[in-house]
Design a protein around this motif. Sequence first.
Motif, PDB file in Angstrom:
ATOM      1  N   THR A  65       2.302   5.491  -2.273  1.00 27.73           N
ATOM      2  CA  THR A  65       1.069   5.130  -2.978  1.00 27.73           C
ATOM      3  C   THR A  65       1.321   4.808  -4.451  1.00 27.73           C
ATOM      4  O   THR A  65       0.505   4.131  -5.080  1.00 27.73           O
ATOM      5  CB  THR A  65       0.031   6.257  -2.875  1.00 27.73           C
ATOM      6  OG1 THR A  65       0.560   7.445  -3.466  1.00 27.73           O
ATOM      7  CG2 THR A  65      -0.319   6.530  -1.414  1.00 27.73           C
ATOM      8  N   CYS A  68       1.518   1.160  -4.474  1.00 28.36           N
ATOM      9  CA  CYS A  68       0.368   0.415  -3.931  1.00 28.36           C
ATOM     10  C   CYS A  68      -0.539   0.026  -5.098  1.00 28.36           C
ATOM     11  O   CYS A  68      -1.124   0.882  -5.759  1.00 28.36           O
ATOM     12  CB  CYS A  68      -0.387   1.270  -2.912  1.00 28.36           C
ATOM     13  SG  CYS A  68      -1.705   0.383  -2.056  1.00 28.36           S
ATOM     14  N   ASP A  70      -3.502  -1.472  -7.396  1.00 30.32           N
ATOM     15  CA  ASP A  70      -4.956  -1.612  -7.399  1.00 30.32           C
ATOM     16  C   ASP A  70      -5.337  -3.095  -7.360  1.00 30.32           C
ATOM     17  O   ASP A  70      -4.821  -3.901  -8.132  1.00 30.32           O
ATOM     18  CB  ASP A  70      -5.524  -0.958  -8.659  1.00 30.32           C
ATOM     19  CG  ASP A  70      -7.044  -0.926  -8.655  1.00 30.32           C
ATOM     20  OD1 ASP A  70      -7.638  -1.058  -7.574  1.00 30.32           O
ATOM     21  OD2 ASP A  70      -7.638  -0.779  -9.744  1.00 30.32           O
ATOM     22  N   CYS A  72      -4.689  -5.246  -5.033  1.00 26.75           N
ATOM     23  CA  CYS A  72      -3.840  -6.037  -4.131  1.00 26.75           C
ATOM     24  C   CYS A  72      -4.344  -5.876  -2.697  1.00 26.75           C
ATOM     25  O   CYS A  72      -4.604  -4.762  -2.248  1.00 26.75           O
ATOM     26  CB  CYS A  72      -2.390  -5.582  -4.224  1.00 26.75           C
ATOM     27  SG  CYS A  72      -1.284  -6.463  -3.063  1.00 26.75           S
ATOM     28  N   SER A  73      -4.451  -6.987  -1.978  1.00 21.61           N
ATOM     29  CA  SER A  73      -4.888  -6.939  -0.588  1.00 21.61           C
ATOM     30  C   SER A  73      -3.888  -7.667   0.320  1.00 21.61           C
ATOM     31  O   SER A  73      -4.254  -8.130   1.396  1.00 21.61           O
ATOM     32  CB  SER A  73      -6.282  -7.564  -0.441  1.00 21.61           C
ATOM     33  OG  SER A  73      -6.255  -8.932  -0.819  1.00 21.61           O
ATOM     34  N   LYS A 109      -8.231  -0.815   2.380  1.00 19.87           N
ATOM     35  CA  LYS A 109      -7.726  -0.150   1.186  1.00 19.87           C
ATOM     36  C   LYS A 109      -8.707   0.954   0.797  1.00 19.87           C
ATOM     37  O   LYS A 109      -9.909   0.729   0.710  1.00 19.87           O
ATOM     38  CB  LYS A 109      -7.578  -1.152   0.041  1.00 19.87           C
ATOM     39  CG  LYS A 109      -6.395  -2.113   0.199  1.00 19.87           C
ATOM     40  CD  LYS A 109      -5.047  -1.426   0.015  1.00 19.87           C
ATOM     41  CE  LYS A 109      -4.758  -0.997  -1.387  1.00 19.87           C
ATOM     42  NZ  LYS A 109      -4.446  -2.073  -2.332  1.00 19.87           N
ATOM     43  N   GLN A 111      -9.497   4.263  -1.941  1.00 16.55           N
ATOM     44  CA  GLN A 111      -9.177   4.864  -3.230  1.00 16.55           C
ATOM     45  C   GLN A 111      -9.522   6.353  -3.196  1.00 16.55           C
ATOM     46  O   GLN A 111     -10.609   6.738  -2.777  1.00 16.55           O
ATOM     47  CB  GLN A 111      -9.967   4.194  -4.353  1.00 16.55           C
ATOM     48  CG  GLN A 111      -9.448   2.805  -4.726  1.00 16.55           C
ATOM     49  CD  GLN A 111     -10.075   2.293  -6.016  1.00 16.55           C
ATOM     50  OE1 GLN A 111     -11.217   2.616  -6.324  1.00 16.55           O
ATOM     51  NE2 GLN A 111      -9.332   1.513  -6.772  1.00 16.55           N
ATOM     52  N   GLN A 113      -9.761   9.768  -5.603  1.00 16.03           N
ATOM     53  CA  GLN A 113      -9.858  10.164  -7.006  1.00 16.03           C
ATOM     54  C   GLN A 113      -9.776  11.675  -7.135  1.00 16.03           C
ATOM     55  O   GLN A 113     -10.483  12.403  -6.428  1.00 16.03           O
ATOM     56  CB  GLN A 113     -11.158   9.671  -7.636  1.00 16.03           C
ATOM     57  CG  GLN A 113     -11.270  10.022  -9.127  1.00 16.03           C
ATOM     58  CD  GLN A 113     -12.433   9.344  -9.808  1.00 16.03           C
ATOM     59  OE1 GLN A 113     -13.312   8.788  -9.155  1.00 16.03           O
ATOM     60  NE2 GLN A 113     -12.447   9.383 -11.130  1.00 16.03           N
ATOM     61  N   VAL A 120      -6.787   7.995 -10.002  1.00 19.36           N
ATOM     62  CA  VAL A 120      -7.165   7.236  -8.813  1.00 19.36           C
ATOM     63  C   VAL A 120      -5.905   6.769  -8.096  1.00 19.36           C
ATOM     64  O   VAL A 120      -4.987   6.231  -8.718  1.00 19.36           O
ATOM     65  CB  VAL A 120      -8.038   6.029  -9.183  1.00 19.36           C
ATOM     66  CG1 VAL A 120      -8.313   5.169  -7.952  1.00 19.36           C
ATOM     67  CG2 VAL A 120      -9.347   6.488  -9.820  1.00 19.36           C
ATOM     68  N   THR A 121      -5.866   6.987  -6.798  1.00 20.49           N
ATOM     69  CA  THR A 121      -4.731   6.564  -5.975  1.00 20.49           C
ATOM     70  C   THR A 121      -5.215   5.577  -4.933  1.00 20.49           C
ATOM     71  O   THR A 121      -6.229   5.808  -4.275  1.00 20.49           O
ATOM     72  CB  THR A 121      -4.095   7.783  -5.262  1.00 20.49           C
ATOM     73  OG1 THR A 121      -3.672   8.726  -6.246  1.00 20.49           O
ATOM     74  CG2 THR A 121      -2.907   7.348  -4.421  1.00 20.49           C
ATOM     75  N   ASN A 122      -4.495   4.467  -4.819  1.00 15.32           N
ATOM     76  CA  ASN A 122      -4.808   3.452  -3.812  1.00 15.32           C
ATOM     77  C   ASN A 122      -3.913   3.657  -2.608  1.00 15.32           C
ATOM     78  O   ASN A 122      -2.711   3.947  -2.743  1.00 15.32           O
ATOM     79  CB  ASN A 122      -4.555   2.051  -4.369  1.00 15.32           C
ATOM     80  CG  ASN A 122      -5.527   1.699  -5.470  1.00 15.32           C
ATOM     81  OD1 ASN A 122      -6.657   1.328  -5.207  1.00 15.32           O
ATOM     82  ND2 ASN A 122      -5.090   1.848  -6.716  1.00 15.32           N
TER      83      ASN A 122
END
Length: 265
Positions: A65, A68, A70, A72-73, A109, A111, A113, A120-122
């Motif tokens: 993560t 990973c 923020d 990005c898809s 995706k 998130q 927190q 915040v972790t994606n």
Amino acid sequence: MKDHHEPTDPTDAGPADSGRRAFMGVAAGITAAVVAPGVVLHSVTAAPRSEAVTSDVRWGLLIDTAKCVDGCSACVDACDRENGLNLQNKPASASQEHWDDQKAVWIRKVQLQDNQTGRVTNLPLMCQHCEHPPCVDVCPTGASFKRADGIVMVDRHTCIGCRYCMMACPYKARSFIHKAVEDQLTRVPRGKGCVESCNLCVHRRDFGEDSTACVDACREAGHEAIVFGDLKDPESSIRKHLAEMASRQIREDLSLNTGVRYSGI
């Protein structure tokens, strides 16, 4: 509809098969060919699996993560293209909000927190390919099943659309097809009234390919946040990464022994 990715026995080639293979020979080298309205046939170069799947391997994913990004898809978009989800069309009568809730999604995706630090972790969330999948336990027809190599799948021919599996999945990783599917790929047959979810690009597995669409896209985007491989092979890349970094399962309390692991959460 016959999927050209299905394993075939080369010694069992009747007249119909011969014709089909001749067609495939013509199609080889072409990126995609329309064979019927709404159906697109993709060519492949690898040979199909000739032996049954075994439990000698267990396929899985490791997601870092910290890598990973923020916004990005890439993994989501690649999954959509690989499995024909990008061919879904919003009904004219449906609102965008309703469609966003109804359309099939195999990766989303998420998130997380930390309430104390605000951090915040994606992370991408998909079917976790549990060793003990609740979806399989509750399926009344056996349509939800786990292959010997750990991939959890849905047999659309026996799925009756009861959606018990969707209620049982703690990851909300499954989608239900509400409308007739007009456009689809031959390698990923889809149909109204069936449940579906990430299958670790099983068509690639059965043609000996060594990656998944999401992994390839993440690498091409320059992030390399997702690693795919054999969790049972100590020499595999995923096992080496797991040995070097702390990782965990989502909802470890459920003791499902997931095939997807996350680091940095």
